[in-house]
Scaffold this active site. Sequence first.
Site, PDB file in Angstrom:
ATOM      1  N   ASP A 217     -30.371 -39.034 -22.637  1.00 42.10           N
ATOM      2  CA  ASP A 217     -31.671 -39.175 -22.006  1.00 42.10           C
ATOM      3  C   ASP A 217     -32.172 -37.829 -21.485  1.00 42.10           C
ATOM      4  O   ASP A 217     -31.439 -37.096 -20.814  1.00 42.10           O
ATOM      5  CB  ASP A 217     -31.565 -40.170 -20.841  1.00 42.10           C
ATOM      6  CG  ASP A 217     -32.870 -40.340 -20.105  1.00 42.10           C
ATOM      7  OD1 ASP A 217     -33.805 -40.906 -20.701  1.00 42.10           O
ATOM      8  OD2 ASP A 217     -32.962 -39.903 -18.938  1.00 42.10           O
ATOM      9  N   GLU A 281     -33.039 -37.575 -26.830  1.00 44.71           N
ATOM     10  CA  GLU A 281     -34.459 -37.719 -26.544  1.00 44.71           C
ATOM     11  C   GLU A 281     -34.980 -36.351 -26.123  1.00 44.71           C
ATOM     12  O   GLU A 281     -34.455 -35.740 -25.195  1.00 44.71           O
ATOM     13  CB  GLU A 281     -34.679 -38.724 -25.411  1.00 44.71           C
ATOM     14  CG  GLU A 281     -36.144 -38.823 -24.987  1.00 44.71           C
ATOM     15  CD  GLU A 281     -36.326 -39.452 -23.618  1.00 44.71           C
ATOM     16  OE1 GLU A 281     -37.315 -40.181 -23.438  1.00 44.71           O
ATOM     17  OE2 GLU A 281     -35.500 -39.205 -22.725  1.00 44.71           O
TER      18      GLU A 281
END
Length: 546
Positions: A217, A281
Amino acid sequence: MSMDGLKILERPDEQGTDDTPWWKGAVIYQIYPRSFRDSNGDGIGDLPGIVEGIDYIADLGVDGIWISPFFTSPMKDFGYDVADYCDVDPIFGTLQDFDAVLEKAQSRGLKVVIDQVYSHTSDEHAWFRESRASKANAKSDWYVWKDPKADGTPPTNWQSVFGGAAWTWDARRGQYYLHNFLSSQPQLNVHNPDVQAALLDISRFWLDRGVDGFRLDAINFSMHDLEFRDNPPWPAQGRRITRPFDLQHHVYNQSHPDIPAFLERVRAVLDGYGARFTVAEVGGPDPLAEMRAFTQGSCRLNSAYSFDFLYAEDLTADRVRDAASKWSGLPGEGWPSWAFSNHDAPRFVSRWHGGEDADAYSKMACALLLCLRGNPILYQGEELGLPQADIPFELLQDPEAIANWPETLGRDGARTPLPWSAQDEYTGFSAVTPWLPIGEGHGERAIDRQSADETSPLNFIRSVLAARRSSEALVIGSMDFVDAPEGLVAFKRQVDNETVLCVFNLTGKAVDWPDLPSQSNAVFQSWSPPEQGKSVPAYGAAALTL
């Protein structure tokens, strides 16, 4: 079959091999656990609910699942504020419940990918409690602390993604701490070797339990400029601005050049466990250089995805061509992943279409996602054609949406419960009022109703996934764009002796194409029965064997 009249933009071919890793070309289904299925009647989805739903996911024909955070958390950012990386929050269940998810998923042939949040923790994490206690303790340098400027203002002009300064004053230490997101999400100092070692130990904890990979993330936020230089301004110049964050070029609070070296350490850990998968990401206005750096060669991450489509306001042929052409398959280049919607972005059906023929549009867009070269990430509910839910202010949960109401859609509209059964009061998601309301009209698109309808988006996506699994070209083949009439996107996927032409009509009207090959060779097709002639119906999607 002849391709006379079609101009092919050639790219390097990729030959299929017997030792292609499982993740290359794998379709990943994202589960947002709070909204997937509630097993215990508290209105919140949980890990036992995922166990109950595994058969549905496996029967779709995907290759794996990515489960958004279920770790111990105060839930101020709904799990992305981690208070204990190595335990399950009680609202989701227990570690044993997670083991049951692993066992059930892997028994059905599904790989299991989970989030790792390396850039920040919750302010309730034990590491932060110790770090903020004083300037002289074992973890004093585990977070990003900085003295104020002489006038007492924050050390830099850096802005938080969620609005306002990225610095919060802490009286215990008499310093500011950095947070790129909520003030309750203090930034880890990932420059610190001890922090890196601790994060790698967390990775080993989950790998030892049997997970098949990680989604990293906000990884490009994981390191900061050690000189604490101010970000340069980025004038609005006609852009719609809803937060100060968008008025800066984020040169110094993210995208640090030392991040790839840390990712090499991450990859080394995973390589010790065999064929594990890593996908990053990577946000930002122009993240391609970072994505390539993060995935370059064989010692960094396997894949990365950006916001090429997630925050795009429309879907055009130029956008598809531009995004896909960035990944040409050259030696040493990483492998892309793609997402059209997720837990942070409004659902694509509403963002790109929102009108009549929504089912046809949904089928077309999902088929396009599943035919791109890379790893498609299918967000729960996309296979049902769910539109974005409209959540009234008084029911909002998302802190970003509350702060910026009514200027942004927020994230809650994409996080509403998955509808399982049309007749149940809460669509089979829960026996009680769920944490977010059921989206208007979502019950009509419930899984049980669509399963019984041969023409539904769900059954069409099942057929596309089955076709993909049977086609090596669609899984790992090269991707070469084909010139086509305006409104169409066309490209061929090719590996060894298999070539598939993929055609998508992005418009609400039929488009004539004299050079369209015979539809009798359809691998899949969204219109039925096959039409004669050389026309692609409105929002039509097809893959044709050449």
